[in-house]
Design a protein around this motif. Structure first.
Motif, PDB file in Angstrom:
ATOM      1  N   THR A   1       0.244   8.094 -12.376  1.00 24.64           N
ATOM      2  CA  THR A   1       0.396   8.289 -10.937  1.00 24.64           C
ATOM      3  C   THR A   1       1.630   9.124 -10.606  1.00 24.64           C
ATOM      4  O   THR A   1       2.668   8.993 -11.279  1.00 24.64           O
ATOM      5  N   PRO A   2       1.553   9.934  -9.563  1.00 27.21           N
ATOM      6  CA  PRO A   2       2.732  10.684  -9.133  1.00 27.21           C
ATOM      7  C   PRO A   2       3.657   9.854  -8.249  1.00 27.21           C
ATOM      8  O   PRO A   2       4.752  10.314  -7.899  1.00 27.21           O
ATOM      9  N   ASP A   3       3.244   8.627  -7.863  1.00 29.69           N
ATOM     10  CA  ASP A   3       4.036   7.810  -6.950  1.00 29.69           C
ATOM     11  C   ASP A   3       4.128   6.388  -7.497  1.00 29.69           C
ATOM     12  O   ASP A   3       3.508   5.461  -6.969  1.00 29.69           O
TER      13      ASP A   3
ATOM     14  N   PRO B   1       2.251  -3.963  -1.560  1.00 31.61           N
ATOM     15  CA  PRO B   1       0.829  -4.316  -1.464  1.00 31.61           C
ATOM     16  C   PRO B   1      -0.019  -3.061  -1.368  1.00 31.61           C
ATOM     17  O   PRO B   1       0.370  -2.064  -0.747  1.00 31.61           O
ATOM     18  N   VAL B   2      -1.189  -3.092  -1.986  1.00 33.14           N
ATOM     19  CA  VAL B   2      -2.021  -1.899  -2.074  1.00 33.14           C
ATOM     20  C   VAL B   2      -2.390  -1.367  -0.688  1.00 33.14           C
ATOM     21  O   VAL B   2      -2.592  -0.159  -0.498  1.00 33.14           O
ATOM     22  N   THR B   3      -2.449  -2.258   0.305  1.00 31.14           N
ATOM     23  CA  THR B   3      -2.814  -1.830   1.654  1.00 31.14           C
ATOM     24  C   THR B   3      -1.723  -0.984   2.302  1.00 31.14           C
ATOM     25  O   THR B   3      -1.975  -0.318   3.310  1.00 31.14           O
ATOM     26  N   GLN B   4      -0.518  -1.010   1.760  1.00 27.21           N
ATOM     27  CA  GLN B   4       0.583  -0.233   2.320  1.00 27.21           C
ATOM     28  C   GLN B   4       0.756   1.109   1.611  1.00 27.21           C
ATOM     29  O   GLN B   4       1.722   1.823   1.882  1.00 27.21           O
ATOM     30  N   ALA B   5      -0.115   1.436   0.703  1.00 28.56           N
ATOM     31  CA  ALA B   5       0.004   2.676  -0.066  1.00 28.56           C
ATOM     32  C   ALA B   5      -1.166   3.605   0.241  1.00 28.56           C
ATOM     33  O   ALA B   5      -2.207   3.187   0.762  1.00 28.56           O
ATOM     34  N   ASP B   6      -0.991   4.873  -0.085  1.00 32.48           N
ATOM     35  CA  ASP B   6      -2.082   5.840   0.001  1.00 32.48           C
ATOM     36  C   ASP B   6      -2.875   5.696  -1.297  1.00 32.48           C
ATOM     37  O   ASP B   6      -2.633   6.406  -2.274  1.00 32.48           O
ATOM     38  N   TYR B   7      -3.805   4.743  -1.313  1.00 31.99           N
ATOM     39  CA  TYR B   7      -4.503   4.355  -2.544  1.00 31.99           C
ATOM     40  C   TYR B   7      -5.183   5.557  -3.197  1.00 31.99           C
ATOM     41  O   TYR B   7      -5.093   5.741  -4.424  1.00 31.99           O
TER      42      TYR B   7
ATOM     43  N   GLY C   1      11.375  -1.659 -26.488  1.00 31.43           N
ATOM     44  CA  GLY C   1      11.977  -1.127 -25.280  1.00 31.43           C
ATOM     45  C   GLY C   1      11.816  -2.094 -24.114  1.00 31.43           C
ATOM     46  O   GLY C   1      11.115  -3.111 -24.202  1.00 31.43           O
ATOM     47  N   ALA C   2      12.494  -1.786 -23.013  1.00 36.42           N
ATOM     48  CA  ALA C   2      12.396  -2.627 -21.822  1.00 36.42           C
ATOM     49  C   ALA C   2      10.984  -2.543 -21.255  1.00 36.42           C
ATOM     50  O   ALA C   2      10.430  -1.446 -21.126  1.00 36.42           O
ATOM     51  N   PRO C   3      10.368  -3.684 -20.919  1.00 39.75           N
ATOM     52  CA  PRO C   3       9.002  -3.646 -20.382  1.00 39.75           C
ATOM     53  C   PRO C   3       8.958  -3.003 -19.002  1.00 39.75           C
ATOM     54  O   PRO C   3       9.906  -3.106 -18.226  1.00 39.75           O
ATOM     55  N   LEU C   4       7.854  -2.337 -18.725  1.00 37.24           N
ATOM     56  CA  LEU C   4       7.642  -1.781 -17.386  1.00 37.24           C
ATOM     57  C   LEU C   4       7.195  -2.900 -16.447  1.00 37.24           C
ATOM     58  O   LEU C   4       6.419  -3.768 -16.841  1.00 37.24           O
ATOM     59  N   PRO C   5       7.674  -2.896 -15.202  1.00 30.73           N
ATOM     60  CA  PRO C   5       7.290  -3.968 -14.272  1.00 30.73           C
ATOM     61  C   PRO C   5       5.832  -3.867 -13.856  1.00 30.73           C
ATOM     62  O   PRO C   5       5.266  -2.774 -13.753  1.00 30.73           O
ATOM     63  N   GLU C   6       5.233  -5.032 -13.620  1.00 31.92           N
ATOM     64  CA  GLU C   6       3.853  -5.096 -13.144  1.00 31.92           C
ATOM     65  C   GLU C   6       3.764  -4.562 -11.718  1.00 31.92           C
ATOM     66  O   GLU C   6       4.682  -4.734 -10.919  1.00 31.92           O
ATOM     67  N   PRO C   7       2.643  -3.944 -11.349  1.00 30.85           N
ATOM     68  CA  PRO C   7       2.416  -3.612  -9.937  1.00 30.85           C
ATOM     69  C   PRO C   7       2.258  -4.887  -9.115  1.00 30.85           C
ATOM     70  O   PRO C   7       2.049  -5.971  -9.657  1.00 30.85           O
ATOM     71  N   HIS C   8       2.351  -4.756  -7.803  1.00 28.05           N
ATOM     72  CA  HIS C   8       2.053  -5.880  -6.915  1.00 28.05           C
ATOM     73  C   HIS C   8       0.659  -6.404  -7.267  1.00 28.05           C
ATOM     74  O   HIS C   8      -0.248  -5.636  -7.592  1.00 28.05           O
ATOM     75  N   PRO C   9       0.449  -7.750  -7.211  1.00 27.60           N
ATOM     76  CA  PRO C   9      -0.829  -8.309  -7.660  1.00 27.60           C
ATOM     77  C   PRO C   9      -2.055  -7.751  -6.953  1.00 27.60           C
ATOM     78  O   PRO C   9      -3.170  -7.772  -7.502  1.00 27.60           O
ATOM     79  N   SER C  10      -1.901  -7.263  -5.739  1.00 26.59           N
ATOM     80  CA  SER C  10      -3.057  -6.743  -4.999  1.00 26.59           C
ATOM     81  C   SER C  10      -3.658  -5.504  -5.656  1.00 26.59           C
ATOM     82  O   SER C  10      -4.841  -5.200  -5.458  1.00 26.59           O
TER      83      SER C  10
END
Length: 400
Positions: free
Chosen positions: A209-211, A218-224, A374-383
């Motif tokens: 992803t570029p963003d 939350p997925v509803t707050q993003a340009d999915y 290496g340091a783990p990448l954080p999970e996305p929001h559960p939505s």
């Protein structure tokens, strides 16, 4: 270790607001009230090694006067639904579940619906042995834990390959696609919503992803559409190059290991960094198998336990959660011959004897060092996971 625990517990007690009732900061009272209680721990029961570890925890709990019953689940959502049904029916005390192995969207759902007891987790005596600056222990898929769940294990996505067939594996999603074009049919992932298959989608999304910042919301707050466009372009290209041309998918991680053992694929992956070492030790994979991660890092998260708001044995559940955080339990859990899940403890907070428990663990040649992981990448929001699973099924899903 005792002095460290006492000092940190006192500091935590002074810094935090009032705890829940029963008060976890009054640990002696919690221990006394837990005597004779039976804790029904709802936890995934799909692994013999995990089940054996939970049985061992039960033996430790029995030494403290607490009976532990492992209620084996195939999906944590079953426990969430039961607690929600009890609340709907007005059963606000004497609930049927005392402890749940939980994280991600299930924790977010229970927190949002007010289905959890707490705060309690930061007051556990053994919590002082964790790093308070470790963000993975205070947020669950970006959702603050707020003392409503206690961490007990860490995991990270790790790929594995047979070095005898594939000396240099691809170390990014873009490189994986290039490799798959030259080696069609030699890669597979479990069909989402299998946890591991969904994890592969999230890893690919993070890399492509570029963003990436949008994934913490939350997925509803993003340009999915804009955020996921590169992912679907990648999947469009990769799917016909998958094992059986993407017309069939392995059901789970165990099947993925079997495909590797049968020489049907060249790259697999798991959410346990010691998975390949365990499979070698069990005779499932040849000793030429090695692990690797992608150059930009891989997803990681923590496993937690939570207590429902209407639990019948809250004190006993807190005693079990504290046992899970003990150096003895954490070292046993981290041993690849037992399970191999990562510890949540901070080694600098352990005394010499407890640190030696971890130093004595023998890591096989397929286990990566902490520096290599290496340091783990954080999970996305559960939505995001639910939306990705729905979208993937609509685009590529097949009947199971």
């Amino acid at each position: 270790m005792k002095s460290v625990i006492a000092a940190a517990t006192l500091a935590a007690t002074l810094a935090l607001p009032a705890w829940a009732d029963p008060d976890p900061a009054d640990w002696q009272a919690v221990r006394e009230a837990a005597q004779g209680q039976t804790v029904y721990w709802n936890a995934w029961g799909g692994s013999d090694s995990v089940n054996a570890f939970i049985a061992w925890i039960g033996a430790q709990a029995a030494d403290r006067g607490v009976t532990l019953e492992h209620v084996k689940l195939s999906d944590t959502a079953e426990a969430v639904s039961r607690v929600l049904a009890e609340k709907t029916a007005g059963r606000d005390t004497g609930g049927g579940i005392d402890l749940i192995w939980i994280n991600g969207e299930n924790f977010a759902a229970m927190k949002e619906e007010g289905l959890l007891f707490g705060p309690w987790a930061e007051a556990l005596p053994n919590r002082a042995l964790t790093d308070p600056e470790n963000a993975a222990l205070s947020a669950d898929f970006t959702v603050p834990t707020d003392g409503l769940e206690s961490p007990w294990g860490t995991a990270q996505l790790v790929f594995y390959h047979d070095s005898a067939r594939l000396p240099e594996p691809p170390r990014s999603m873009s490189a994986l696609l290039d490799w798959a074009e030259d080696n069609p049919g030699r890669f597979a992932f479990p069909q989402p919503p299998d946890f591991l298959g969904s994890t592969f989608l999230k890893q690919a999304l993070i890399e492509l992803t570029p963003d990436r910042d949008a994934l913490s919301l939350p997925v509803t707050q993003a340009d999915y559409a804009a955020v996921t466009a590169p992912l679907w372009e990648f999947m469009d290209a990769l799917t016909p190059l998958l094992w059986r041309q993407g017309r069939a998918y392995p059901q789970n991680s165990a099947r993925l290991i079997q495909l590797m053992a049968d020489n049907e694929i060249d790259i697999g992956f798991e959410f346990n960094p010691n998975a390949a070492a365990n499979a070698i030790a069990n005779g499932q994979l040849p000793d030429s198998v090695r692990s690797h991660v992608h150059e930009g890092g891989t997803l990681g998260n923590a496993s937690f336990v939570a207590i429902p708001y209407n639990a019948n044995a809250r004190e006993g559940a807190m005693v079990v959660a504290n046992i899970l955080l003990s150096p003895e339990a954490q070292a046993r859990m981290a041993d690849p011959e037992i399970w191999g899940l990562g510890t949540v403890l901070d080694m600098t907070r352990l005394d010499d004897a407890d640190r030696a428990r971890f130093e004595a663990i023998a890591a096989g040649p397929a286990t990566l060092s902490a520096a290599e992981l290496g340091a783990p990448l954080p999970e996305p929001h559960p939505s995001w996971m639910e939306r990705l699973e729905e979208d993937w099924a609509a685009r590529y899903g097949i009947a199971e």
